[in-house]
Write a protein that holds these residues in place. Structure first.
Motif, PDB file in Angstrom:
ATOM      1  N   GLU A 164      61.371  59.682  61.854  1.00  0.00           N
ATOM      2  CA  GLU A 164      60.074  59.064  61.553  1.00  0.00           C
ATOM      3  C   GLU A 164      58.987  59.548  62.513  1.00  0.00           C
ATOM      4  O   GLU A 164      57.847  59.789  62.111  1.00  0.00           O
ATOM      5  CB  GLU A 164      60.185  57.533  61.637  1.00  0.00           C
ATOM      6  CG  GLU A 164      60.968  56.929  60.477  1.00  0.00           C
ATOM      7  CD  GLU A 164      61.244  55.442  60.707  1.00  0.00           C
ATOM      8  OE1 GLU A 164      60.780  54.635  59.872  1.00  0.00           O
ATOM      9  OE2 GLU A 164      61.923  55.101  61.698  1.00  0.00           O
ATOM     10  N   LEU A 165      59.349  59.704  63.774  1.00  0.00           N
ATOM     11  CA  LEU A 165      58.352  60.130  64.760  1.00  0.00           C
ATOM     12  C   LEU A 165      57.964  61.598  64.619  1.00  0.00           C
ATOM     13  O   LEU A 165      56.785  61.945  64.680  1.00  0.00           O
ATOM     14  CB  LEU A 165      58.841  59.817  66.177  1.00  0.00           C
ATOM     15  CG  LEU A 165      58.751  58.324  66.543  1.00  0.00           C
ATOM     16  CD1 LEU A 165      59.599  57.986  67.750  1.00  0.00           C
ATOM     17  CD2 LEU A 165      57.289  57.921  66.796  1.00  0.00           C
ATOM     18  N   VAL A 166      58.935  62.478  64.389  1.00  0.00           N
ATOM     19  CA  VAL A 166      58.562  63.901  64.237  1.00  0.00           C
ATOM     20  C   VAL A 166      57.845  64.141  62.909  1.00  0.00           C
ATOM     21  O   VAL A 166      57.086  65.101  62.777  1.00  0.00           O
ATOM     22  CB  VAL A 166      59.759  64.875  64.398  1.00  0.00           C
ATOM     23  CG1 VAL A 166      60.358  64.771  65.783  1.00  0.00           C
ATOM     24  CG2 VAL A 166      60.800  64.699  63.317  1.00  0.00           C
ATOM     25  N   SER A 167      58.047  63.236  61.945  1.00  0.00           N
ATOM     26  CA  SER A 167      57.351  63.377  60.656  1.00  0.00           C
ATOM     27  C   SER A 167      55.845  63.149  60.789  1.00  0.00           C
ATOM     28  O   SER A 167      55.074  63.470  59.882  1.00  0.00           O
ATOM     29  CB  SER A 167      57.926  62.401  59.622  1.00  0.00           C
ATOM     30  OG  SER A 167      59.257  62.775  59.306  1.00  0.00           O
ATOM     31  N   LEU A 168      55.431  62.588  61.931  1.00  0.00           N
ATOM     32  CA  LEU A 168      53.992  62.426  62.196  1.00  0.00           C
ATOM     33  C   LEU A 168      53.330  63.772  62.477  1.00  0.00           C
ATOM     34  O   LEU A 168      52.125  63.925  62.306  1.00  0.00           O
ATOM     35  CB  LEU A 168      53.775  61.543  63.442  1.00  0.00           C
ATOM     36  CG  LEU A 168      54.344  60.126  63.452  1.00  0.00           C
ATOM     37  CD1 LEU A 168      54.139  59.502  64.836  1.00  0.00           C
ATOM     38  CD2 LEU A 168      53.673  59.275  62.381  1.00  0.00           C
ATOM     39  N   LEU A 169      54.107  64.734  62.943  1.00  0.00           N
ATOM     40  CA  LEU A 169      53.560  65.996  63.450  1.00  0.00           C
ATOM     41  C   LEU A 169      53.193  66.963  62.335  1.00  0.00           C
ATOM     42  O   LEU A 169      53.779  66.937  61.253  1.00  0.00           O
ATOM     43  CB  LEU A 169      54.582  66.658  64.385  1.00  0.00           C
ATOM     44  CG  LEU A 169      54.985  65.826  65.610  1.00  0.00           C
ATOM     45  CD1 LEU A 169      56.167  66.479  66.325  1.00  0.00           C
ATOM     46  CD2 LEU A 169      53.806  65.656  66.565  1.00  0.00           C
ATOM     47  N   ARG A 170      52.249  67.853  62.634  1.00  0.00           N
ATOM     48  CA  ARG A 170      51.886  68.883  61.664  1.00  0.00           C
ATOM     49  C   ARG A 170      52.630  70.171  61.990  1.00  0.00           C
ATOM     50  O   ARG A 170      53.120  70.365  63.116  1.00  0.00           O
ATOM     51  CB  ARG A 170      50.380  69.132  61.657  1.00  0.00           C
ATOM     52  CG  ARG A 170      49.835  69.701  62.948  1.00  0.00           C
ATOM     53  CD  ARG A 170      48.371  70.083  62.814  1.00  0.00           C
ATOM     54  NE  ARG A 170      47.905  70.757  64.020  1.00  0.00           N
ATOM     55  CZ  ARG A 170      46.870  71.561  64.065  1.00  0.00           C
ATOM     56  NH1 ARG A 170      46.170  71.804  62.978  1.00  0.00           N
ATOM     57  NH2 ARG A 170      46.496  72.143  65.193  1.00  0.00           N
ATOM     58  N   LYS A 171      52.680  71.052  61.005  1.00  0.00           N
ATOM     59  CA  LYS A 171      53.341  72.337  61.207  1.00  0.00           C
ATOM     60  C   LYS A 171      52.568  73.168  62.231  1.00  0.00           C
ATOM     61  O   LYS A 171      51.338  73.113  62.282  1.00  0.00           O
ATOM     62  CB  LYS A 171      53.410  73.087  59.871  1.00  0.00           C
ATOM     63  CG  LYS A 171      54.219  74.370  59.939  1.00  0.00           C
ATOM     64  CD  LYS A 171      54.264  75.054  58.586  1.00  0.00           C
ATOM     65  CE  LYS A 171      55.019  76.374  58.692  1.00  0.00           C
ATOM     66  NZ  LYS A 171      55.041  77.115  57.421  1.00  0.00           N
TER      67      LYS A 171
END
Length: 388
Positions: A164-171
């Motif tokens: 859930e936390l890394v899904s906040l990040l952009r490519k």
């Protein structure tokens, strides 16, 4: 990194932003001499077998990797398992958490969306207050100079999984650098001039993702994923007879090394005038030997330098432009193209304003008339800027 299959066109492969070419490092050394407080890498990459081509003025895109120390600190801070698998995109591609944080996600910059979405994954009152509409300025100040690790440390405890936390990040976006070579003069090669970015903010040392990768972790024989980014608004005049004036302090010198190499390879008859500046002549005169040779051979007609820390009062490129106002205006009247590359915030503005002053003074014009003259140069593509 997620493997992408290059597009097949007949027997050949097309490399692009989506399918970068793995370019081998031929050279990588510091252009600044001992005693300098700057580090500027000269990097030579092989394009052999890539089919990639470029023109002087174009950029090279690099898809970098994050600092493994920063990645390890994030994983340790959150007590995550680096080998656990996470989904990295809507296509459902999977990577280990460690690899995702290293190669796929941007972890050194925050934006409003990331912080707002993070606020939903914690009961921390401070972050909830930060994302309120009326606190937009406070949020902007918080994000400046902070990264994903700061966010995780500042607003826990988190009621969310690693996924859930890394899904906040952009490519991870590619980094673009002005090419510092002419393909005519250096077949199958591309040269870059990259200043290592290091600074301290909010009690932690910070590094530029790509620049410090190139400075500390890139060895001869390693490869970098690269692609060519065309720059249609920054290129040499069609005629090699046309004079060119180039203003490129610091790493802004890169495209002008390419311009002069190209002009030398063409045996161009047009004159060339370079303004270069940095801190100290003894340690920070980038490509000094190259430009000395080009002057001797006639490919570089005039060279004016400004080393800001070598005198009691700071001297910058715009001061050198003012000193040469009469001749510079004559060059413009004679059809010269004027180029600026480098710092957008201060240098490019100062050069722009100085240019207006020079035109007004030497052309006996009002400020408004000088601005109109410069606007006209821009319309004719005779005033070109590549600023960042």
């Amino acid at each position: 990194m997620v493997e992408t299959k290059p597009e097949q066109t007949g027997a050949s492969i097309t490399y692009s932003r989506m399918n970068p070419f793995q370019a081998r490092v031929i050279e990588n050394f510091n252009l600044n001499k001992a005693g300098s407080n700057k580090e500027t890498r000269h990097i030579v990459l092989s394009l052999a077998g890539s089919g990639l081509s470029y023109e002087a003025g174009d950029c090279l895109g690099i898809v970098p990797k994050n600092d493994p120390k920063l990645v390890a600190t994030i994983i340790e801070e959150m007590d995550w398992d680096g080998e656990s698998v996470v989904t990295i995109n809507k296509q459902g591609e999977l990577l280990s958490l460690k690899e995702a944080l290293t190669s796929y996600f941007e972890i050194t910059l925050l934006n409003k969306k990331i912080v707002q979405q993070a606020a939903e994954l914690t009961d921390n009152e401070e972050i909830m207050n930060l994302v309120l509409i009326e606190n937009v300025q406070m949020l902007k100040e918080y994000m400046d100079g902070r990264d994903f690790l700061d966010l995780l440390r500042d607003f826990g405890p988190w009621k969310a999984s690693a996924q859930e936390l890394v899904s906040l990040l952009r490519k991870m976006p590619p980094r673009l650098y002005s090419i510092a070579s002419s393909l005519t003069a250096n077949p199958d090669e591309v040269h870059l001039t990259i200043g290592a970015v290091r600074y301290t903010a909010h009690g932690r040392e910070r590094n530029g993702v790509c620049s410090v990768l190139c400075s500390e972790r890139l060895n001869i024989g390693d490869t970098l994923p690269v692609f060519v980014q065309k720059n249609k608004h920054f290129n040499l005049p069609e005629s090699a007879d046309t004079d060119i004036i180039m203003v490129g302090p610091g790493t802004g010198i890169a495209p002008f090394r390419a311009f002069i190499q190209e002009r030398a390879a063409q045996n161009a008859s047009g004159r060339s005038w370079l303004f270069f500046g940095d801190r100290h002549a003894a340690t920070d005169f980038l490509y000094q030997d190259d430009f000395g040779t080009y002057q001797e051979e006639g490919a570089l007609t005039k060279l004016d330098t400004a080393f800001s820390r070598d005198s009691d009062h700071k001297v910058y490129v715009q001061h050198k432009i003012s000193e040469n106002s009469k001749e510079l205006f004559q060059w413009l009247e004679n059809g010269a193209y004027f180029y600026v590359c480098g710092d957008k915030q201060y240098m490019a503005k100062d050069v722009h304003n100085t240019l207006i002053e020079v035109i007004a003074k030497e052309g006996n014009m009002s400020t408004e008339q000088a601005e109109a003259y410069l606007n006209d140069l821009q319309k004719q593509k005779r005033y070109q800027r590549d600023v960042y």
